[in-house]
Design a protein around this motif. Sequence first.
Motif, PDB file in Angstrom:
ATOM      1  N   UNK A   1       0.868  -1.084  -0.005  1.00 14.82           N
ATOM      2  CA  UNK A   1       0.227   0.048   0.089  1.00 14.82           C
ATOM      3  C   UNK A   1       0.745   1.283  -0.102  1.00 14.82           C
ATOM      4  N   UNK A   2       0.679   2.157  -0.577  1.00 12.95           N
ATOM      5  CA  UNK A   2       1.291   3.358  -0.828  1.00 12.95           C
ATOM      6  C   UNK A   2       1.253   4.502  -0.008  1.00 12.95           C
ATOM      7  N   UNK A   3       0.115   4.606   0.819  1.00 13.95           N
ATOM      8  CA  UNK A   3      -0.080   5.469   1.863  1.00 13.95           C
ATOM      9  C   UNK A   3      -0.225   4.780   3.258  1.00 13.95           C
ATOM     10  N   UNK A   4       0.425   3.773   3.518  1.00 14.70           N
ATOM     11  CA  UNK A   4       0.703   3.266   4.875  1.00 14.70           C
ATOM     12  C   UNK A   4       1.448   4.131   5.830  1.00 14.70           C
ATOM     13  N   UNK A   5       1.067   3.961   7.075  1.00 16.61           N
ATOM     14  CA  UNK A   5       1.750   4.931   8.048  1.00 16.61           C
ATOM     15  C   UNK A   5       3.098   4.013   8.686  1.00 16.61           C
ATOM     16  N   UNK A   6       4.395   4.761   8.630  1.00 13.85           N
ATOM     17  CA  UNK A   6       5.592   4.084   8.881  1.00 13.85           C
ATOM     18  C   UNK A   6       6.108   4.960  10.161  1.00 13.85           C
ATOM     19  N   UNK A   7       6.489   3.885  11.199  1.00 16.33           N
ATOM     20  CA  UNK A   7       7.089   4.528  12.271  1.00 16.33           C
ATOM     21  C   UNK A   7       8.703   4.842  11.963  1.00 16.33           C
ATOM     22  N   UNK A   8       9.509   5.749  12.720  1.00 20.46           N
ATOM     23  CA  UNK A   8      10.947   6.004  12.389  1.00 20.46           C
ATOM     24  C   UNK A   8      11.610   4.979  11.737  1.00 20.46           C
ATOM     25  N   UNK A   9      11.333   3.804  12.453  1.00 17.73           N
ATOM     26  CA  UNK A   9      12.546   2.701  12.398  1.00 17.73           C
ATOM     27  C   UNK A   9      12.243   2.261  10.929  1.00 17.73           C
ATOM     28  N   UNK A  10      11.143   2.156  10.499  1.00 22.80           N
ATOM     29  CA  UNK A  10      10.679   1.916   9.129  1.00 22.80           C
ATOM     30  C   UNK A  10      11.264   2.713   8.061  1.00 22.80           C
ATOM     31  N   UNK A  11      11.287   4.340   8.459  1.00 24.39           N
ATOM     32  CA  UNK A  11      11.689   5.213   7.507  1.00 24.39           C
ATOM     33  C   UNK A  11      13.123   4.969   7.452  1.00 24.39           C
ATOM     34  N   UNK A  12      13.931   4.673   8.699  1.00 23.28           N
ATOM     35  CA  UNK A  12      15.321   4.476   8.651  1.00 23.28           C
ATOM     36  C   UNK A  12      15.618   3.521   7.523  1.00 23.28           C
ATOM     37  N   UNK A  13      14.977   2.376   7.684  1.00 20.36           N
ATOM     38  CA  UNK A  13      15.221   1.186   6.777  1.00 20.36           C
ATOM     39  C   UNK A  13      14.939   1.443   5.340  1.00 20.36           C
ATOM     40  N   UNK A  14      13.974   2.321   5.106  1.00 22.76           N
ATOM     41  CA  UNK A  14      13.567   2.759   3.811  1.00 22.76           C
ATOM     42  C   UNK A  14      14.751   3.583   3.162  1.00 22.76           C
ATOM     43  N   UNK A  15      15.256   4.603   4.073  1.00 26.31           N
ATOM     44  CA  UNK A  15      15.953   5.869   3.360  1.00 26.31           C
ATOM     45  C   UNK A  15      17.358   5.907   3.956  1.00 26.31           C
TER      46      UNK A  15
ATOM     47  N   UNK B   1      18.419   7.009   6.666  1.00 18.76           N
ATOM     48  CA  UNK B   1      18.376   8.027   7.475  1.00 18.76           C
ATOM     49  C   UNK B   1      18.329   7.608   8.743  1.00 18.76           C
ATOM     50  N   UNK B   2      19.152   7.878   9.901  1.00 13.73           N
ATOM     51  CA  UNK B   2      19.216   7.481  11.163  1.00 13.73           C
ATOM     52  C   UNK B   2      17.735   7.789  11.719  1.00 13.73           C
ATOM     53  N   UNK B   3      17.465   7.373  12.846  1.00 14.03           N
ATOM     54  CA  UNK B   3      16.356   7.620  13.580  1.00 14.03           C
ATOM     55  C   UNK B   3      16.685   8.961  14.395  1.00 14.03           C
ATOM     56  N   UNK B   4      17.831   9.119  14.795  1.00  6.52           N
ATOM     57  CA  UNK B   4      18.342  10.296  15.368  1.00  6.52           C
ATOM     58  C   UNK B   4      18.381  11.617  14.395  1.00  6.52           C
ATOM     59  N   UNK B   5      18.696  11.516  13.128  1.00 13.40           N
ATOM     60  CA  UNK B   5      18.800  12.270  12.175  1.00 13.40           C
ATOM     61  C   UNK B   5      17.312  12.473  11.784  1.00 13.40           C
TER      62      UNK B   5
ATOM     63  N   UNK C   1      14.094  20.791  13.201  1.00 15.36           N
ATOM     64  CA  UNK C   1      14.500  22.027  12.380  1.00 15.36           C
ATOM     65  C   UNK C   1      13.316  22.133  11.415  1.00 15.36           C
ATOM     66  N   UNK C   2      12.507  21.546  11.215  1.00 16.96           N
ATOM     67  CA  UNK C   2      11.488  21.746  10.356  1.00 16.96           C
ATOM     68  C   UNK C   2      11.660  21.201   8.945  1.00 16.96           C
ATOM     69  N   UNK C   3      12.429  20.279   8.784  1.00 17.89           N
ATOM     70  CA  UNK C   3      12.995  19.794   7.375  1.00 17.89           C
ATOM     71  C   UNK C   3      12.567  18.269   7.520  1.00 17.89           C
ATOM     72  N   UNK C   4      12.752  17.859   6.150  1.00 17.24           N
ATOM     73  CA  UNK C   4      12.540  16.205   6.279  1.00 17.24           C
ATOM     74  C   UNK C   4      11.256  16.094   5.654  1.00 17.24           C
ATOM     75  N   UNK C   5      10.727  14.639   5.529  1.00 17.53           N
ATOM     76  CA  UNK C   5       9.516  14.417   5.121  1.00 17.53           C
ATOM     77  C   UNK C   5       8.433  14.761   6.350  1.00 17.53           C
ATOM     78  N   UNK C   6       7.145  15.110   5.815  1.00 15.19           N
ATOM     79  CA  UNK C   6       6.159  15.520   6.565  1.00 15.19           C
ATOM     80  C   UNK C   6       5.795  14.264   7.806  1.00 15.19           C
TER      81      UNK C   6
END
Length: 65
Positions: A1-15, A17-21, A28-33
């Motif tokens: 599914x294209x609009x499923x919700x991901x926790x930060x750990x899944x975003x880290x795996x996908x991108x 980019x570390x959870x801390x980053x 800082x108001x940057x990054x994905x919504x």
Amino acid sequence: MDDDYLPPIAVQDLTGVSIAALAQLRHRGLGPRYYKPTPRTVLYKRSEVVAWIEGSVRQGIRELA
């Protein structure tokens, strides 16, 4: 599914980019919504993370000028 919700750990795996980053980008108001359904829960929509990645495309050094 294209609009499923991901926790930060899944975003880290996908991108890569570390959870801390991701936390720093949020601060800082940057990054994905992101979404905060509760004070301790952070979620990202997969489609918005992918759009954020695709929006960062670069072709070469000329773009730095």
